[in-house]
Design an enzyme around this catalytic site. Structure first.
Site, PDB file in Angstrom:
ATOM      1  N   ASP A  98       0.868  -1.175   0.000  1.00 35.62           N
ATOM      2  CA  ASP A  98       0.000   0.000   0.000  1.00 35.62           C
ATOM      3  C   ASP A  98       0.906   1.227   0.000  1.00 35.62           C
ATOM      4  O   ASP A  98       1.834   1.321   0.802  1.00 35.62           O
ATOM      5  CB  ASP A  98      -0.871  -0.021   1.267  1.00 35.62           C
ATOM      6  N   HIS A 328     -11.086  -3.121   3.057  1.00 39.53           N
ATOM      7  CA  HIS A 328     -11.077  -2.734   4.478  1.00 39.53           C
ATOM      8  C   HIS A 328     -11.920  -1.489   4.753  1.00 39.53           C
ATOM      9  O   HIS A 328     -12.039  -1.078   5.901  1.00 39.53           O
ATOM     10  CB  HIS A 328      -9.631  -2.489   4.909  1.00 39.53           C
TER      11      HIS A 328
END
Ligand code: GLC
Ligand code: CA
Length: 557
Positions: A98, A328
């Site tokens: 990420d 998420h």
């Protein structure tokens, strides 16, 4: 057919905090992930997207980074990371990091310096403005409620934070910022990582002059239109591509809130000048209402079909789609679109995994993990939910009950409850006290039970992945042309995929009722079933589809 490994991959997202805890402190960690690599290998995915593991004070669970080149204390060490990368590679699994570079943590050394004085050399690393008539420089709202500006006493100016006030926005117009980011990315690429998922990358260029946005009816703050897809975003991504990405065989996916088809074609153009794929969010906004996400409203299947089909059709030959329902930041799709049942989880998976694009599975989705009955404020952990409570309930805009119902339906914590490994205490996630509550249904929904049951959601996902990655239909599933066969039904999702004279037909009843359906496919079509969530899979012209029936066949053209 322009073949690429990232088009043929199936990606699995890990939210490390909630995946597996190896040392009993209640927080998932890198060594926990290492213990579960065999599980992922058995599932058959070949890429992991790792949500942030960098040093962070965790105001937003790692999306607030204070050191890009070190690991969060709770998660382990760089040595653990190197081991994880080595072990994953040995199993043929790639790791995508990420990349959170729209903002840093306010505890990042750059920001500490930047805020120290008006003439510090890092001052222009961030976006500082003078007060306007003693107030915020403009009306922009933070994505986590309240103003996007924070006043800093020390120097008497405001800094911009599109997310929490502990996430100051970097100033990408400053070439030194770009130099630093590209240097850091190069360091990770040289370590051997396999790509980047780029956090809110559509927000790195703000509209010149930072003008007020159109005020939102509920909050009064200006919207995101001046912070997304700004004037220089494509220029900066092309520069990133030239200086870093193009030098490595890696994959990239940009998180692009507010992206239109036209913009997506630029971000993810097949000419390779920027990124490989974008995440667009239109389809996961179809069940919002006029107050935004905090609602129990469900989306209409017709809207979903039309939206996904629009992206399938309009990117065809121009850019590459990413396929996702869960991540998420999203509630669990089996609760959102289905009825929490394994049958509905399989139907939903069928719809997504036969589309054209690269599929993403979010941890637990492959088990049919559901939304969580949080019940009360003390059980919530997400800054977005907690801030919403302060902004909406305390001000009387929503009742506590309304907001809690909205949070249980759409809140991000639904995705963040611990991975359900087995039926032992805390779902086998930790031997300690988990940082967030475990969904009480772990005694029924868990990996150990599903691995043993060949009819489980897990094994259904495993077969879907195998069909895409390693079967006689792989090219057809990855590269075939998509066509929605039935635009009108609000109950059935059916479409075809075609390549080189071969054709697949996908049919899913997206309700918990029997549906009488005319497929328009006659006996003459000849058919072989690839997968189904029912034993009876005869494809006929006129059919009674049992609840959540899903199947894919190869048919004659
Ligand atoms: C992205 C992330 C989200 C985070 C936000 C700020 O939307 O997916 O989890 O809160 O960016 O970094
Ligand atoms: Ca731990």
């Amino acid at each position: 057919m322009d073949k690429k490994w990232w088009k043929e991959s199936v990606i699995y997202q890990i939210y490390p905090r909630s995946f597996c805890d190896s040392n009993g402190d209640g927080i998932g960690d890198l060594n926990g992930i290492r213990k579960k690599l065999n599980y992922l290998h058995e599932l058959g995915i070949n890429v992991i997207w790792l949500s942030p593991v960098y040093k962070s004070p965790n105001d937003d669970n790692g999306y607030d980074i204070s050191d890009y080149q070190d690991i969060m204390d709770e998660f382990g060490t760089l040595k653990d990371f190197d081991e994880l990368l080595k072990e994953a590679h040995a199993l043929g699994i790639k790791i995508v990091m990420d990349l959170v570079v729209n903002h840093t943590s306010d505890e990042h050394p750059w920001f500490i310096e930047s805020r120290s004085s008006r003439d510090n050399e890092k001052r222009d690393f961030y976006i500082w403005r003078e007060p306007k008539d003693g107030h915020e420089p403009n009306n922009w709202g933070s994505c986590f409620s309240g103003s996007a500006w924070e006043y800093d006493d020390k120097t008497g100016m405001y800094y911009l934070h599109c997310f929490s006030k502990k996430q100051p926005d970097l100033n990408w117009d400053n070439p030194k910022v770009r130099d630093e980011v590209f240097r850091m990315m190069t360091w990770w690429c040289d370590k051997g990582i396999d790509g980047f998922r780029m956090d809110v990358i559509s927000m790195i260029s703000k509209v010149e002059g930072l003008p007020d946005g159109k005020p939102d009816e509920t909050t009064g703050f200006g919207g995101l239109e001046n912070t997304t897809n700004g004037p220089h975003v494509h220029e900066y991504l092309k520069e990133m591509n030239q200086r870093v990405l193009s030098k490595y065989d890696i994959m990239t996916v940009g998180e692009c809130a507010g992206v239109t088809i036209e913009e997506a074609k630029k971000y993810a153009s097949l000419d390779g000048s920027e990124l490989n794929m974008v995440f667009q969010f239109e389809h996961v906004g179809l069940d919002y209402d006029e107050h935004g996400k905090w609602t129990t409203k469900r989306m209409s299947l017709k809207d979903l079909k039309r939206n996904l089909s629009k992206w399938q059709n309009e990117l065809e030959g121009k850019a590459w789609n990413s396929l996702f329902f869960d991540n998420h930041d999203q509630p669990r799709i089996v609760s959102r679109l289905g009825d929490d049942s394994p049958l509905s989880a399989k139907a939903i998976a069928t719809v997504l995994h036969f589309m054209k694009g690269t599929p993403y599975i979010y941890q637990g989705e492959e088990l049919g993990m559901t939304n969580c009955p949080f019940g009360s404020l003390e059980n919530l952990r997400d800054i977005e939910e907690i801030n919403a409570y302060d902004a909406l309930v305390k001000s009387g805009k929503m009742t506590a009950e309304e907001l809690m119902a909205g949070i249980e339906a759409k809140g991000r914590d639904n995705a963040r409850t611990p991975m359900q490994w087995d039926a032992s205490e805390n779902a086998g996630f930790t031997t300690g006290q988990p940082w967030i509550m475990v969904n009480p249904n772990y005694t029924v929904i868990n990996a150990e039970a599903e691995l043993k049951d060949e009819n489980s959601v897990f094994h259904y996902y495993r077969k879907l992945i195998e069909l895409r990655r390693n079967s006689e239909w792989s090219d057809l599933i990855v590269y075939g042309n998509y066509s929605l066969t039935d635009d009108n039904s609000d109950e059935v999702f059916s479409y075809t995929r075609e390549l080189d004279g071969r054709k697949l037909y996908i049919l899913c009843n997206m309700t918990d009722r029997d549906i009488d359906y005319n497929t328009g496919i006659t006996d003459k079509n000849g058919k072989a079933v690839l997968i189904s969530n029912y034993a009876e899979t005869d494809l006929r012209e006129s059919m009674k589809l049992p609840p959540w029936f899903a199947a894919a066949w190869e048919i004659q053209k």
